[in-house]
Write a protein that holds these residues in place. Structure first.
Motif, PDB file in Angstrom:
ATOM      1  N   PRO A   1     -21.203  15.143 -82.997  1.00  0.00           N
ATOM      2  CA  PRO A   1     -21.899  14.216 -82.011  1.00  0.00           C
ATOM      3  C   PRO A   1     -21.282  13.870 -80.673  1.00  0.00           C
ATOM      4  O   PRO A   1     -21.653  14.047 -79.676  1.00  0.00           O
ATOM      5  N   GLU A   2     -20.020  13.238 -81.100  1.00  0.00           N
ATOM      6  CA  GLU A   2     -19.265  13.008 -80.012  1.00  0.00           C
ATOM      7  C   GLU A   2     -18.709  13.607 -78.986  1.00  0.00           C
ATOM      8  O   GLU A   2     -18.216  13.406 -77.840  1.00  0.00           O
ATOM      9  N   ASN A   3     -18.888  14.828 -79.274  1.00  0.00           N
ATOM     10  CA  ASN A   3     -18.371  16.163 -78.251  1.00  0.00           C
ATOM     11  C   ASN A   3     -19.347  16.945 -77.827  1.00  0.00           C
ATOM     12  O   ASN A   3     -19.230  17.829 -76.923  1.00  0.00           O
ATOM     13  N   LEU A   4     -20.855  16.577 -78.042  1.00  0.00           N
ATOM     14  CA  LEU A   4     -21.892  17.479 -77.665  1.00  0.00           C
ATOM     15  C   LEU A   4     -22.856  16.658 -76.846  1.00  0.00           C
ATOM     16  O   LEU A   4     -23.117  15.668 -77.244  1.00  0.00           O
ATOM     17  N   ILE A   5     -23.158  17.436 -75.940  1.00  0.00           N
ATOM     18  CA  ILE A   5     -24.374  16.725 -75.135  1.00  0.00           C
ATOM     19  C   ILE A   5     -25.325  17.708 -74.436  1.00  0.00           C
ATOM     20  O   ILE A   5     -24.727  18.814 -74.109  1.00  0.00           O
ATOM     21  N   GLN A   6     -26.741  17.596 -74.308  1.00  0.00           N
ATOM     22  CA  GLN A   6     -27.381  18.390 -74.001  1.00  0.00           C
ATOM     23  C   GLN A   6     -27.536  18.421 -72.434  1.00  0.00           C
ATOM     24  O   GLN A   6     -28.086  17.317 -72.014  1.00  0.00           O
ATOM     25  N   LEU A   7     -27.418  19.350 -71.820  1.00  0.00           N
ATOM     26  CA  LEU A   7     -27.544  19.490 -70.507  1.00  0.00           C
ATOM     27  C   LEU A   7     -28.313  20.698 -69.792  1.00  0.00           C
ATOM     28  O   LEU A   7     -28.561  21.710 -70.810  1.00  0.00           O
ATOM     29  N   CYS A   8     -29.046  20.465 -68.753  1.00  0.00           N
ATOM     30  CA  CYS A   8     -29.665  21.581 -68.205  1.00  0.00           C
ATOM     31  C   CYS A   8     -28.739  22.481 -67.687  1.00  0.00           C
ATOM     32  O   CYS A   8     -27.557  22.306 -67.633  1.00  0.00           O
ATOM     33  N   ALA A   9     -29.477  23.499 -67.082  1.00  0.00           N
ATOM     34  CA  ALA A   9     -28.458  24.296 -66.381  1.00  0.00           C
ATOM     35  C   ALA A   9     -27.776  24.039 -65.343  1.00  0.00           C
ATOM     36  O   ALA A   9     -26.414  24.445 -65.270  1.00  0.00           O
ATOM     37  N   ASP A  10     -28.216  23.384 -64.325  1.00  0.00           N
ATOM     38  CA  ASP A  10     -27.456  22.760 -63.366  1.00  0.00           C
ATOM     39  C   ASP A  10     -26.438  21.746 -63.647  1.00  0.00           C
ATOM     40  O   ASP A  10     -25.346  22.045 -63.093  1.00  0.00           O
ATOM     41  N   CYS A  11     -26.599  21.021 -64.621  1.00  0.00           N
ATOM     42  CA  CYS A  11     -25.684  20.108 -65.018  1.00  0.00           C
ATOM     43  C   CYS A  11     -24.575  20.716 -65.919  1.00  0.00           C
ATOM     44  O   CYS A  11     -23.277  20.474 -65.660  1.00  0.00           O
ATOM     45  N   HIS A  12     -25.014  21.657 -66.501  1.00  0.00           N
ATOM     46  CA  HIS A  12     -23.868  22.215 -67.583  1.00  0.00           C
ATOM     47  C   HIS A  12     -23.016  23.158 -66.636  1.00  0.00           C
ATOM     48  O   HIS A  12     -21.738  22.912 -66.653  1.00  0.00           O
ATOM     49  N   MET A  13     -23.519  23.703 -65.470  1.00  0.00           N
ATOM     50  CA  MET A  13     -22.667  24.520 -64.348  1.00  0.00           C
ATOM     51  C   MET A  13     -21.708  23.260 -63.613  1.00  0.00           C
ATOM     52  O   MET A  13     -20.612  23.406 -63.581  1.00  0.00           O
TER      53      MET A  13
ATOM     54  N   GLN B   1     -34.671  18.620 -75.484  1.00  0.00           N
ATOM     55  CA  GLN B   1     -35.833  19.205 -74.685  1.00  0.00           C
ATOM     56  C   GLN B   1     -35.294  18.926 -73.167  1.00  0.00           C
ATOM     57  O   GLN B   1     -35.596  19.653 -72.188  1.00  0.00           O
ATOM     58  N   LYS B   2     -34.599  17.710 -72.920  1.00  0.00           N
ATOM     59  CA  LYS B   2     -34.220  17.070 -71.601  1.00  0.00           C
ATOM     60  C   LYS B   2     -32.705  17.192 -71.479  1.00  0.00           C
ATOM     61  O   LYS B   2     -32.081  16.851 -72.609  1.00  0.00           O
ATOM     62  N   CYS B   3     -32.418  17.251 -70.301  1.00  0.00           N
ATOM     63  CA  CYS B   3     -31.245  17.053 -70.151  1.00  0.00           C
ATOM     64  C   CYS B   3     -30.664  15.343 -70.135  1.00  0.00           C
ATOM     65  O   CYS B   3     -31.266  14.727 -69.515  1.00  0.00           O
ATOM     66  N   GLU B   4     -29.433  15.267 -70.911  1.00  0.00           N
ATOM     67  CA  GLU B   4     -29.214  13.838 -71.123  1.00  0.00           C
ATOM     68  C   GLU B   4     -28.622  13.187 -69.968  1.00  0.00           C
ATOM     69  O   GLU B   4     -28.549  11.846 -69.943  1.00  0.00           O
ATOM     70  N   LEU B   5     -28.431  13.987 -68.912  1.00  0.00           N
ATOM     71  CA  LEU B   5     -27.871  13.405 -67.751  1.00  0.00           C
ATOM     72  C   LEU B   5     -28.728  13.109 -66.587  1.00  0.00           C
ATOM     73  O   LEU B   5     -28.955  12.049 -66.049  1.00  0.00           O
ATOM     74  N   CYS B   6     -29.858  14.286 -66.066  1.00  0.00           N
ATOM     75  CA  CYS B   6     -30.741  14.091 -65.139  1.00  0.00           C
ATOM     76  C   CYS B   6     -32.175  14.070 -65.458  1.00  0.00           C
ATOM     77  O   CYS B   6     -32.827  13.673 -64.847  1.00  0.00           O
ATOM     78  N   GLY B   7     -32.381  14.427 -66.759  1.00  0.00           N
ATOM     79  CA  GLY B   7     -33.729  14.487 -67.441  1.00  0.00           C
ATOM     80  C   GLY B   7     -34.558  15.754 -66.994  1.00  0.00           C
ATOM     81  O   GLY B   7     -35.618  15.887 -67.587  1.00  0.00           O
ATOM     82  N   ALA B   8     -34.003  16.680 -66.282  1.00  0.00           N
ATOM     83  CA  ALA B   8     -34.465  18.039 -66.164  1.00  0.00           C
ATOM     84  C   ALA B   8     -34.700  18.886 -67.671  1.00  0.00           C
ATOM     85  O   ALA B   8     -34.028  18.489 -68.507  1.00  0.00           O
ATOM     86  N   PRO B   9     -35.703  19.753 -67.653  1.00  0.00           N
ATOM     87  CA  PRO B   9     -35.656  20.662 -69.005  1.00  0.00           C
ATOM     88  C   PRO B   9     -34.308  21.213 -69.337  1.00  0.00           C
ATOM     89  O   PRO B   9     -33.754  21.631 -68.311  1.00  0.00           O
ATOM     90  N   ALA B  10     -34.040  21.238 -70.412  1.00  0.00           N
ATOM     91  CA  ALA B  10     -32.820  21.871 -70.952  1.00  0.00           C
ATOM     92  C   ALA B  10     -33.307  22.939 -71.997  1.00  0.00           C
ATOM     93  O   ALA B  10     -33.928  22.538 -73.106  1.00  0.00           O
ATOM     94  N   TYR B  11     -32.743  24.061 -72.022  1.00  0.00           N
ATOM     95  CA  TYR B  11     -33.124  25.071 -72.866  1.00  0.00           C
ATOM     96  C   TYR B  11     -31.948  25.801 -73.689  1.00  0.00           C
ATOM     97  O   TYR B  11     -32.154  26.296 -74.620  1.00  0.00           O
ATOM     98  N   ALA B  12     -30.631  25.484 -73.287  1.00  0.00           N
ATOM     99  CA  ALA B  12     -29.615  26.152 -73.825  1.00  0.00           C
ATOM    100  C   ALA B  12     -28.885  25.270 -74.973  1.00  0.00           C
ATOM    101  O   ALA B  12     -29.504  24.217 -75.040  1.00  0.00           O
TER     102      ALA B  12
END
Length: 98
Positions: free
Chosen positions: A47-59, A20-31
């Motif tokens: 797992p080694e190729n996947l990371i949960q990011l928020c929209a801003d960090c994903h961009m 639910q949270k970005c693994e980089l910045c801690g913001a909510p993550a939906y995608a």
């Protein structure tokens, strides 16, 4: 010449990494999680190729403001391995000898 391995399609793994949270910045993550090594380049649903990011960090990851190296460090910490091992696992999964 080395052959590329088939792309791993693992919806369960994608859901397991999803947070639910970005693994980089801690913001909510939906995608869905971000592939550090793109699907087009042979990056898999591991797992080694996947990371949960928020929209801003994903961009930021897609436009180069956030490096693969930085993302691999976060994944390494999450998985309890070194960033070098994350790199090696990804390269092997993509069909390269390392």
């Amino acid at each position: 010449m080395l052959e590329k391995h088939s792309r791993i399609v693992n919806k369960k793994m994608i859901e397991a990494i999803r947070k639910q949270k970005c693994e980089l910045c801690g913001a909510p993550a939906y995608a869905q999680p971000h592939h550090i090594n793109t699907v087009g380049s042979g990056g898999g649903d591991i797992p080694e190729n996947l990371i949960q990011l928020c929209a801003d960090c994903h961009m930021g990851a897609h436009d180069g403001r956030i490096s693969k190296k930085e993302l691999m460090k976060i994944v390494a910490k999450r998985e309890g391995i070194s960033p070098t091992e994350v790199y090696r696992i990804n390269r092997r999964a993509m069909g390269y000898d390392v």
